[in-house]
Write an enzyme that holds these catalytic residues in place. Structure first.
Site, PDB file in Angstrom:
ATOM      1  N   ASP A 262      35.198  51.479  53.915  1.00 21.73           N
ATOM      2  CA  ASP A 262      35.082  51.438  52.454  1.00 21.73           C
ATOM      3  C   ASP A 262      34.880  50.009  51.955  1.00 21.73           C
ATOM      4  OD1 ASP A 262      34.812  52.597  49.990  1.00 21.73           O
ATOM      5  OD2 ASP A 262      36.956  52.711  49.571  1.00 21.73           O
TER       6      ASP A 262
ATOM      7  N   SER B  54      39.504  49.327  42.010  1.00 23.09           N
ATOM      8  CA  SER B  54      38.845  49.411  43.320  1.00 23.09           C
ATOM      9  C   SER B  54      37.907  48.234  43.531  1.00 23.09           C
ATOM     10  CB  SER B  54      38.050  50.711  43.425  1.00 23.09           C
ATOM     11  OG  SER B  54      38.890  51.819  43.544  1.00 23.09           O
TER      12      SER B  54
ATOM     13  N   HIS C  86      32.781  52.831  47.951  1.00 22.78           N
ATOM     14  CA  HIS C  86      32.730  53.939  46.992  1.00 22.78           C
ATOM     15  C   HIS C  86      32.423  53.471  45.570  1.00 22.78           C
ATOM     16  CE1 HIS C  86      37.082  53.002  46.162  1.00 22.78           C
ATOM     17  NE2 HIS C  86      36.760  53.441  44.955  1.00 22.78           N
TER      18      HIS C  86
END
Length: 496
Positions: free
Chosen positions: A167, A243, A137
């Site tokens: 992911d 992230s 993402h």
């Protein structure tokens, strides 16, 4: 929990520091390091610190910026940054959307330049070849990807491959003097292990937080059918921008890739999730070798064992993955598995629930064989099973609309049941009863029954029609096990 850990660390520093502030003993040094651990050490200043560990590993954590082309159309759509924000905070208010307040109907693709976003982090895991692991993402929809090293060098990165189901994405850069973090054996990670999260929160650059492993094998949110979740949970502070960053242990080994947080306020609440190193490493290897992830399957539909199901089916355990359906001519069918079997081990890995078997199968390359252990009638059986490539399969659309006026039974825990209408097409034949309605909030609804379901069995015995069903449930106490067909697939339910 984190506050307690900090207080505990401070107390240790005070107790030992009083006697050893100038020359800590070998025993004190060993205690502070936790044996082989290198996270905490007393340096020449007499200060309890993890600086030596961080000096070694932080050069391997990078900031990631992406560039996207701006057009009239893309200005009205969601940017990668908005996607990332909504991943953490949920759907944003209308006024914060990139198309808010725009009355333009211009949908042209006129090139208006590019926009740079500093939106995430990455971890160098192979210094020689320049491979970097991050989140899917973080780089989704990017036209260009840039990596900023700790020494402020900016490198353009090549996207090797990306996998939305875990992911995980892999980048490659060309540069000298790179430092890498080695992968840990994430299977050896234990709840309570010391953790350090390193990343680029809010675009601030390298930031370090600490905590412990709070849980393993976590799932969160609404997982779609094609997602794989087996997260490590930590209370180390993780925020937007972290992230793709590193979650390391006290040895400086990579135990996970930071991915998401759970928060009602948008701030850190001590609930962060990381993709375990084993999953990240497996996906990385396939992306580098194949450019994609090739997953396997064994051909079973599985579900968790609830307390009611355990009672209704008279099962010996709540652990394992309950086989609700075996696909014809699949590896599971050829290996002899049957509906109602409970898979408790796969490829020498213990299976606690349905997620475990799904993840365990995903680690096996298609075309390979694995061992599988299951329970049937309380007896433990082990055999070998092939793992075959997952392929898209066409599924018949089954009609769940019944207009016929058929006598109904309306007293089964809030469900209205009839014989199977002729207009309903099924895969399993015309024996059973049809669920024509389920009252919201009823016991049947809470058990999972839905309009259009077809009940094939009661307590593992077949029912031919409504009359047969009424006979089967008469004088039943406690949970009743139902074998239910829905859209051509079988599942078990327990209704009281």
């Amino acid at each position: 929990m984190r506050k307690l850990l900090l207080l505990g660390t401070a107390s240790v520093a005070m107790i030992i520091g009083t006697a050893t502030i100038n020359s800590p003993s070998a025993d004190a040094q060993s205690f502070l390091r936790g044996g082989d651990s290198q996270a905490l050490t007393v340096d020449s200043r007499g200060v309890l610190t993890m600086a030596p560990l961080l000096e070694r590993v932080t050069p391997a954590v990078v900031s990631i910026e992406t560039a996207v082309k701006i057009t009239n159309r893309s200005r009205r759509g969601s940017s990668a940054q908005m996607d990332m924000l909504e991943r953490f905070f949920g759907e944003l208010p209308e006024g914060m959307r990139p198309d808010s307040g725009s009355d333009s109907d211009d949908e042209s693709d006129e090139d208006l330049g590019t926009r740079r976003n500093s939106i995430g982090s990455g971890v160098i895991v192979d210094a020689g070849d320049g491979y970097i692991v991050t989140n899917h993402h973080v780089i989704k929809d990017a036209d260009e990807i840039f990596v900023v090293l700790q020494d402020r060098r900016e490198l353009e990165a090549e996207l090797v491959g990306s996998d939305s189901q875990t992911d995980i994405a892999v980048l490659k850069v060309k540069a000298s003097g790179l430092k890498a973090i080695p992968f840990a054996d994430s299977e050896s990670v234990k709840v309570g292990d010391y953790t350090v999260a390193i990343g680029n929160p809010f675009g601030l650059g390298h930031t370090v937080t600490q905590g412990i492993v709070s849980a393993k094998g976590r799932e969160f949110g609404r997982r779609s059918a094609d997602q794989y979740q087996d997260f490590i949970q930590t209370d180390a502070s993780i925020n937007p921008g972290n992230s793709g960053g590193a979650l390391i242990n006290s040895k400086g080994e990579l135990i996970g890739i930071n991915t998401a947080i759970v928060s009602r306020s948008g701030g850190n609440n001590g609930i962060g999730f990381a993709v375990p190193a084993r999953m990240a490493k497996s996906v990385m290897g396939q992306l580098i070798e194949n450019g994609e992830v090739r997953r396997g399957r064994i051909g079973v539909l599985i579900q968790n064992i609830t307390p009611d199901l355990r009672e209704a089916l008279d099962l010996s355990t709540s652990d394992g993955a309950l086989v609700s359906n075996v696909v014809d001519d699949s590896p599971a069918d050829k290996a002899g598995l049957k509906d109602g079997d409970i898979i408790v081990e796969f490829n020498n890995e213990r299976i606690i629930d349905s997620s475990d078997i799904r993840n365990a199968v995903s680690y096996v390359e298609p075309g390979e064989r694995a061992s599988i252990t299951y329970l049937r009638d309380g007896k433990r059986r082990t055999t070998r099973i092939d793992v075959e490539m997952v392929e898209e399969e066409d599924r018949d659309v089954l009609t769940a609309d019944a207009a016929e006026d058929i006598p109904a039974m309306e007293s089964f825990s809030g469900a209205t049941l009839t014989d199977i209408p002729e207009s309903v097409k099924t895969r399993g034949g015309d024996e059973g009863v049809y669920v024509s309605n389920v009252t919201r909030g009823s016991k049947a609804a809470r058990a999972g029954l839905a309009r259009g379901d077809i009940i094939r069995e009661v307590d593992r015995s077949s029912v031919a029609d409504l009359s047969d069903f009424e006979d089967a449930i008469r004088d039943k106490d406690g949970a009743i096990a139902l074998t239910v067909e829905r859209n051509g697939q079988t599942t078990f339910m327990a209704v009281r």
